[in-house]
Design a protein around this motif. Structure first.
Motif, PDB file in Angstrom:
ATOM      1  N   ALA A  53     -46.481  -6.980 -65.002  1.00  0.00           N
ATOM      2  CA  ALA A  53     -46.102  -7.520 -63.685  1.00  0.00           C
ATOM      3  C   ALA A  53     -46.079  -9.046 -63.718  1.00  0.00           C
ATOM      4  N   ARG A  54     -47.091  -9.656 -64.356  1.00  0.00           N
ATOM      5  CA  ARG A  54     -47.088 -11.120 -64.454  1.00  0.00           C
ATOM      6  C   ARG A  54     -45.940 -11.608 -65.325  1.00  0.00           C
ATOM      7  N   PHE A  55     -45.628 -10.858 -66.367  1.00  0.00           N
ATOM      8  CA  PHE A  55     -44.492 -11.244 -67.221  1.00  0.00           C
ATOM      9  C   PHE A  55     -43.182 -11.136 -66.451  1.00  0.00           C
ATOM     10  N   ALA A  56     -43.063 -10.060 -65.642  1.00  0.00           N
ATOM     11  CA  ALA A  56     -41.848  -9.909 -64.839  1.00  0.00           C
ATOM     12  C   ALA A  56     -41.740 -10.982 -63.772  1.00  0.00           C
ATOM     13  N   ALA A  57     -42.912 -11.520 -63.336  1.00  0.00           N
ATOM     14  CA  ALA A  57     -42.892 -12.577 -62.332  1.00  0.00           C
ATOM     15  C   ALA A  57     -42.489 -13.925 -62.907  1.00  0.00           C
ATOM     16  N   GLY A  58     -42.381 -14.014 -64.234  1.00  0.00           N
ATOM     17  CA  GLY A  58     -41.918 -15.266 -64.835  1.00  0.00           C
ATOM     18  C   GLY A  58     -42.898 -15.932 -65.762  1.00  0.00           C
ATOM     19  N   ASP A  59     -44.107 -15.388 -65.910  1.00  0.00           N
ATOM     20  CA  ASP A  59     -45.086 -15.974 -66.823  1.00  0.00           C
ATOM     21  C   ASP A  59     -44.889 -15.338 -68.192  1.00  0.00           C
ATOM     22  N   TYR A  60     -44.041 -15.952 -69.024  1.00  0.00           N
ATOM     23  CA  TYR A  60     -43.687 -15.372 -70.309  1.00  0.00           C
ATOM     24  C   TYR A  60     -44.737 -15.611 -71.389  1.00  0.00           C
ATOM     25  N   THR A  61     -45.834 -16.255 -71.056  1.00  0.00           N
ATOM     26  CA  THR A  61     -46.902 -16.477 -72.031  1.00  0.00           C
ATOM     27  C   THR A  61     -47.920 -15.343 -72.034  1.00  0.00           C
ATOM     28  N   GLN A  62     -47.761 -14.372 -71.156  1.00  0.00           N
ATOM     29  CA  GLN A  62     -48.724 -13.279 -71.062  1.00  0.00           C
ATOM     30  C   GLN A  62     -48.664 -12.402 -72.316  1.00  0.00           C
TER      31      GLN A  62
END
Length: 562
Positions: A207-216
């Motif tokens: 979910a955090r990756f889909a929100a735009g945080d590609y460092t997860q």
């Protein structure tokens, strides 16, 4: 109905599904185990009852009479719980040992006809008229009415004790089964919750990756478990997606910069063309000299714009990655032709083609260590070695300044100049364009009388043939050596377009070399300057044949050196 069930089932969480299915299977298993145990227990108790009835028959007198039946077992006192009765041939009870108050407990014997009794083998179960009492009876033939009539003797026991024992077992089993089901449901829920904790982390990370945080990234799970392998696979996927997004963003930025730079480069000549056209239309060009000067400027800007458009078209073709027309190409004639062409365009410049002693790479034991200050070898190639000719290194050759307007091919005085150089698998026109662009770049950024060398090399170990364009100008700082191959990039933005170019020549070089599966690098020339080395894969040789160029080298290696 199936569609609504699917929607309902798909709307349940995975934890609830696993817990519910586990509890359902546990309940079903306990129910089957309880029913089977109850059936076995009831059968065992009934077998014991049959054994008691058989033992009671053996205790009867040898010749039992009707009077004995009435006196056998005082049912009213409850001391002897056996039921004893005589049934005639039609199944009607002649007499039994039940009292009047116990008449409702009397079993129905209408089915015990004489023919049926003869076929019986063992005990049977009979019920009273209201089906509230069951009796387990065994039949024995007897004679009544002083032996003149045949009858059947029934000896039985009530199954109330058996039913009460089975009911007590069911109650106890149900209590234990309920406790097991509750404990199993709680344990399953706890186990599923703890097991799915990494999956919830996967869900939150996604979910955090889909929100735009590609460092997860995922971590914490044991690598040899299913969740650990899932985390490793997802981390690999996320890394690739992150790189893909970064590459896409970089490509978009490069495209925007490319379009902006191309528009900027084309705008200047177009403005000049429009300005001179307006001057001519307005009649501001009065004298023939002014008209000739304007036409000259228009022609120059048109030529510049045409060159820029051709370079852009070449880059577009390189981006399309069309299949190359590969063929064996000799690098030595290409170097010589490029030197002749450069000499024709710059008569005051000395152009030298440098040929090593042997176009075969020396054995590892005979390799000369690199000179101090020499650039390191590119990744995947053999270590660089000084190119020796006429007993002097390349640095020493530059100290010899022959007359201007000369093309030299430097080689040892004791060896003839080779006619064949390293054979590579390439498209000849593209390689010629690469060398032409590199020579033009060297001539543009070096003084008019500065020499240029074209060194032809071969690396048998790495499997590359190379041409190096060596100049002796100001050189290129290390921090700029990777940027110079970008499109529209110029080291000095203050340069005019007459000297600085459009910044596409080296980008074309890099694109052509990459399409040939080679590599181009820029290193510092010993003594000052820049050296552009282009390496192209060699043409694979047949394992059982030797190239004609290897024969002189082999003969030289066998011959004693003077």
């Amino acid at each position: 109905m199936p569609a609504s069930f699917d929607r309902w089932w798909n709307g349940i969480s995975l934890r609830a599904k696993i817990t519910g299915v586990t509890v359902l299977l546990l309940t079903f298993g306990l129910a089957v185990a309880g029913a089977g145990t109850m059936s076995v227990l009831r059968g065992y108790l009934i077998d014991q009852t049959d054994a008691q009835i058989a033992a009671a028959y053996k205790a009867l007198p040898a010749n039992i009479s009707i009077d004995d039946i009435q006196t056998f077992g005082d049912q009213s006192a409850g001391l002897i719980p056996y039921y004893v009765a005589a049934v005639d041939a039609s199944g009607k009870i002649i007499d039994d040992n039940l009292t009047t108050s116990q008449a409702s407990l009397r079993p129905v014997t209408s089915s015990l006809t004489l023919s049926h009794v003869i076929d019986l083998d063992g005990a049977i179960t009979l019920s009273n008229a209201s089906h509230t009492q069951e009796w387990r009876v065994i039949t024995y033939p007897i004679r009544v009415d002083n032996g003149s009539a045949a009858a059947t003797l029934l000896i039985g026991l009530s199954l109330s004790n058996v039913d009460s024992s089975v009911a007590r077992f069911i109650l106890i089993f149900f209590g234990f089964a309920l406790a097991v089901i509750v404990f199993g449901a709680a344990t399953t829920q706890l186990l599923v919750t703890s097991t799915f904790t990494p999956l919830r982390e996967v869900e939150a990370t996604a979910a955090r990756f889909a929100a735009g945080d590609y460092t997860q990234r995922l971590g914490g799970a044991t690598p040899n478990t299913e969740v650990g392998r899932l985390n490793r696979s997802l981390n690999t996927m996320l890394a690739r997606i992150d790189r893909a997004f970064a590459d896409r963003q970089r490509t978009v930025e490069q495209m925007r910069r490319f379009v902006g730079d191309a528009s900027h480069e084309l705008r200047t000549p177009l403005v000049s063309l429009r300005g001179y056209a307006e001057l001519y239309r307005m009649g501001a060009l009065q004298t023939p000299e002014e008209v000739a000067q304007a036409m000259d400027r228009i022609e120059r800007e048109a030529i510049r714009m045409g060159t820029l458009v051709e370079d852009l078209l070449e880059l577009a073709r390189l981006d399309e990655a069309k299949p190359l027309r590969l063929a064996p190409v000799d690098l030595l004639p290409i170097a010589r032709d490029a030197a002749l062409d450069a000499t024709a365009s710059a008569p005051l410049r000395r152009i030298t083609v440098v040929v090593p002693e042997s176009l075969d790479a020396p054995a590892p034991a005979e390799q000369t260590p690199p000179s101090e200050g020499a650039p390191p070898a590119p990744a995947g190639t053999a270590a660089p070695r000084p190119i020796s000719f006429a007993g002097a290194t390349l640095a020493r050759l530059r100290r010899r300044r022959p007359a201007a307007n000369s093309v030299e091919t430097a080689a040892p005085a004791s060896l003839p100049i080779p006619d064949v150089g390293p054979i590579v698998l390439a498209e000849e026109d593209k390689i010629r364009q690469v060398i032409t662009n590199l020579i033009g770049n060297a001539m543009r950024f070096t003084p008019p009388d500065s020499p240029i060398e074209l060194a032809v090399e071969v690396d048998r170990v790495g499997g590359y043939g190379a041409i190096s364009v060596v100049d002796h100008g100001e050189g290129i700082p290390p921090q700029l050596r990777e940027k110079i191959f970008q499109r529209f990039w110029r080291a000095d933005t203050s340069r005019t377009r007459d000297t600085g170019g459009s910044g596409l020549g080296l980008a074309i070089v890099a694109g052509i070399v990459a399409n040939h599966h080679g590599h181009v690098e820029v290193v510092e020339t010993p003594g000052g300057g820049a050296t552009f080395r282009v390496s192209i894969p060699l043409l694979p040789r047949e394992p059982d044949t030797e190239s004609s160029t290897d024969a002189p080298a082999a003969a030289e290696e066998k011959a004693p050196r003077s």
